[in-house]
Write an enzyme that holds these catalytic residues in place. Structure first.
Site, PDB file in Angstrom:
ATOM      1  N   PRO A 218       9.594  -0.238   1.912  1.00 12.89           N
ATOM      2  CA  PRO A 218       8.236   0.291   2.081  1.00 12.89           C
ATOM      3  C   PRO A 218       7.215  -0.839   2.045  1.00 12.89           C
ATOM      4  O   PRO A 218       7.312  -1.744   1.222  1.00 12.89           O
ATOM      5  CB  PRO A 218       8.063   1.224   0.872  1.00 12.89           C
ATOM      6  CG  PRO A 218       9.461   1.587   0.468  1.00 12.89           C
ATOM      7  CD  PRO A 218      10.291   0.369   0.767  1.00 12.89           C
ATOM      8  N   CYS A 219       6.248  -0.780   2.939  1.00  8.19           N
ATOM      9  CA  CYS A 219       5.266  -1.869   3.034  1.00  8.19           C
ATOM     10  C   CYS A 219       3.836  -1.343   2.963  1.00  8.19           C
ATOM     11  O   CYS A 219       2.921  -1.929   3.543  1.00  8.19           O
ATOM     12  CB  CYS A 219       5.467  -2.644   4.337  1.00  8.19           C
ATOM     13  SG  CYS A 219       7.045  -3.520   4.447  1.00  8.19           S
ATOM     14  N   GLN A 220       3.624  -0.226   2.231  1.00 11.69           N
ATOM     15  CA  GLN A 220       2.281   0.351   2.180  1.00 11.69           C
ATOM     16  C   GLN A 220       1.257  -0.627   1.634  1.00 11.69           C
ATOM     17  O   GLN A 220       0.088  -0.613   2.017  1.00 11.69           O
ATOM     18  CB  GLN A 220       2.277   1.620   1.313  1.00 11.69           C
ATOM     19  CG  GLN A 220       3.094   2.755   1.889  1.00 11.69           C
ATOM     20  CD  GLN A 220       4.497   2.779   1.311  1.00 11.69           C
ATOM     21  OE1 GLN A 220       5.064   1.733   1.014  1.00 11.69           O
ATOM     22  NE2 GLN A 220       5.059   3.952   1.157  1.00 11.69           N
ATOM     23  N   GLY A 221       1.675  -1.492   0.711  1.00  5.98           N
ATOM     24  CA  GLY A 221       0.744  -2.421   0.105  1.00  5.98           C
ATOM     25  C   GLY A 221       0.145  -3.399   1.079  1.00  5.98           C
ATOM     26  O   GLY A 221      -0.898  -4.000   0.809  1.00  5.98           O
ATOM     27  N   PHE A 222       0.783  -3.577   2.228  1.00  2.00           N
ATOM     28  CA  PHE A 222       0.268  -4.510   3.228  1.00  2.00           C
ATOM     29  C   PHE A 222      -1.031  -4.010   3.842  1.00  2.00           C
ATOM     30  O   PHE A 222      -1.754  -4.754   4.472  1.00  2.00           O
ATOM     31  CB  PHE A 222       1.290  -4.709   4.342  1.00  2.00           C
ATOM     32  CG  PHE A 222       2.428  -5.612   3.959  1.00  2.00           C
ATOM     33  CD1 PHE A 222       2.394  -6.955   4.265  1.00  2.00           C
ATOM     34  CD2 PHE A 222       3.527  -5.123   3.285  1.00  2.00           C
ATOM     35  CE1 PHE A 222       3.430  -7.795   3.911  1.00  2.00           C
ATOM     36  CE2 PHE A 222       4.569  -5.957   2.931  1.00  2.00           C
ATOM     37  CZ  PHE A 222       4.523  -7.293   3.243  1.00  2.00           C
TER      38      PHE A 222
END
Length: 383
Positions: A218-222
Site C-alpha cells: 500500500p502506498c497511500q502515504g505517498f
C-alpha cells in the site's frame, strides 16, 4: 465436476423492487422514482456514476470487480440475465482465477480477497515481460493476498519460493491453493514490519538464487508528504518492501499498484519510488500502464507496474493481445464467454460446493477448467 464458491448474496425487499426494473446494461436511472430510497434520492441529485445499481452486459467485458461486488448499489454487479448479484465464482472467473482455486474464510473476507486480487492473467503478462531476461525463474511474493500474482507467475513456468501475508483468511486461501508449488513452511503469516517476520521472509531465500521479488505494498502515504515522511505509518510497508529487495538482491523486482499512484502529488510520488530503488542499486524502468482486458481478462481494470533490475534492462510497454478495434487481434473476452456456462442460481444461494455438469462452450471456459494452456486458449481465441 465440483464447483466451488458459486454463491450469491441475497436482496432486501426494497432491493427486490429495484432489481426487476434494471435491464441488461441498465443502472439506477432505470429505477422508478416511486420506489422509496434515500440513497437513490441523493444519487439523482448529484448525478451519480452510471455503474451504480448496474447490470452487466453479456457481450462486453465487465467493469472492475471490487470488494463490494456482493452489493447491488455499489457498482455494476448484477448478473446480465439472472436477478441476483455476481456469485463469488463468477467474480473469480472475471478476475481470471481457475475454477479449482478455492477461496477460504468468511463470505465478507472472500469478497475482499477476490476484489483486491491482481488478475492471474494480468500477472502472467507481467511475468512474461521479465522472463526473457532472467537467469532464475524463482520468485517471492510479498503482500500476497489470496495469490493472484503467484497464480500468474506459476502459470508462466515460474517457481514459487515463499510468500507473506498479514490477513489470516487471505493467508489460508493462499496456503490452501499454493502448497503444491512450495514448502508451506515458507508461507509466512504476519506483519512484515515486525523484525521477526521480515527475517523469516529473508531466511526463505537463503542458499537460493531469487529471480524476482513481487508485491503490491500500500502506498497511500505517498499522496501527502512522500515515502520518506517518518510520521506517516502507511509508508512503512513500502519501506519494508524496499528493505527486503535490498537484502535479498533478486535479479528483478516488480511493484504492482493502482493507476492513481502515477498522479499522486503531481507525479512526485512515483519519482520518489524510483529513487528509492535506484539508491539500492536497481535500474528502474518507466512505470507501465496495463489494461487487463488487453491481455485476456474479461474485465476493464487499470493497473500500473514498476519494474527494476540489477543489470540495466529495458522493459517496454507491452503490445495488447486482445482488442475490439484491431482486426488482427481477437476481441476482448466478454462476460458471456467467461461466466455464461456456469449453472443458474438464486439470490441468497449459499451452497458452497456444487456437483454440476458444466459445458466448455468457450476457450475461456476451457482455460478456467485447466483443460488447455494459455497459449492454446489464445490460439483458439484468434479463430
Amino acid at each position: 465436476m465440483k464447483l466451488y464458491n458459486h454463491i450469491a448474496a441475497g436482496f432486501s425487499a426494497l432491493e427486490w423492487e429495484m432489481v426487476k426494473h434494471i435491464p441488461e446494461g441498465g443502472n439506477w436511472q432505470n429505477i422508478p422514482e416511486s420506489i422509496p430510497s434515500q440513497r437513490l434520492v441523493q444519487i439523482r441529485k448529484s448525478g451519480g456514476r452510471t455503474t451504480y445499481y448496474g447490470r452487466l452486459i453479456y457481450d462486453k467485458p465487465s467493469y472492475t470487480i471490487t470488494t463490494y461486488f456482493n452489493r447491488l448499489g455499489n457498482g455494476c454487479n448484477l448478473h446480465p440475465k439472472q436477478d441476483r448479484v455476481l456469485s463469488n465464482r463468477e467474480a473469480a472467473r472475471l478476475q481470471s482465477f481457475r475454477d479449482s482455486f478455492i477461496f477460504k474464510g468468511t463470505k465478507t473476507s472472500q469478497y475482499k480477497q477476490i476484489g483486491n486480487a491482481v488478475p492471474p492473467l494480468l500477472a502472467r503478462l507481467i511475468s512474461s515481460l521479465i522472463k526473457p531476461h532472467l537467469e532464475n525463474l524463482t520468485f517471492i511474493d510479498l503482500f500476497s493476498g489470496a495469490g493472484g500474482i503467484s497464480e500468474g507467475f506459476v502459470m508462466n513456468g515460474f517457481q514459487l519460493v515463499s510468500a507473506s501475508e498479514i490477513e489470516k483468511n487471505y493467508f489460508e486461501t493462499y496456503k490452501f491453493n499454493h502448497s503444491q508449488y512450495a514448502d508451506p513452511k515458507n508461507f509466512i503469516l504476519g506483519d512484515i514490519t515486525s523484525p521477526d517476520i521480515k527475517q523469516k521472509i529473508i531466511d526463505t531465500a537463503q542458499n537460493k538464487k531469487i529471480g524476482v521479488v513481487v508485491g503490491g505494498p500500500p502506498c497511500q502515504g505517498f499522496s501527502t508528504a512522500g515515502w520518506r515522511d517518518p510520521n506517516d505509518n502507511r509508508n512503512q510497508l513500502f519501506k519494508e518492501f524496499v528493505e527486503v529487495v535490498k537484502t535479498i538482491q533478486p535479479e528483478f523486482f516488480v511493484l504492482e499498484n493502482v493507476l492513481g499512484i502515477l498522479s499522486m502529488r503531481d507525479g512526485a510520488a512515483v519519482k520518489e519510488i524510483i529513487e528509492s530503488f535506484s539508491e539500492i542499486g536497481y535500474h528502474v524502468n518507466a512505470p507501465i500502464r496495463l489494461n487487463a482486458e488487453d491481455f485476456g481478462v474479461p474485465q476493464r481494470r487499470r493497473r500500473v507496474v514498476i519494474i527494476g533490475s540489477l543489470k540495466k534492462c529495458a522493459i517496454p510497454q507491452p503490445i495488447p493481445l486482445f482488442s475490439d478495434e484491431d482486426k488482427n487481434l481477437p476481441n476482448f473476452i466478454t462476460v458471456k464467454q467467461a461466466i455464461g456456462s456456469l449453472p443458474p442460481i438464486q439470490a441468497g444461494d449459499d451452497i458452497i460446493v456444487k456437483d454440476v455438469e458444466m459445458p466448455s462452450n468457450t476457450p475461456y471456459d476451457r482455460l478456467m477448467k485447466e483443460e488447455i494452456t494459455f497459449e492454446q486458449f489464445y490460439e483458439k481465441s484468434r479463430m
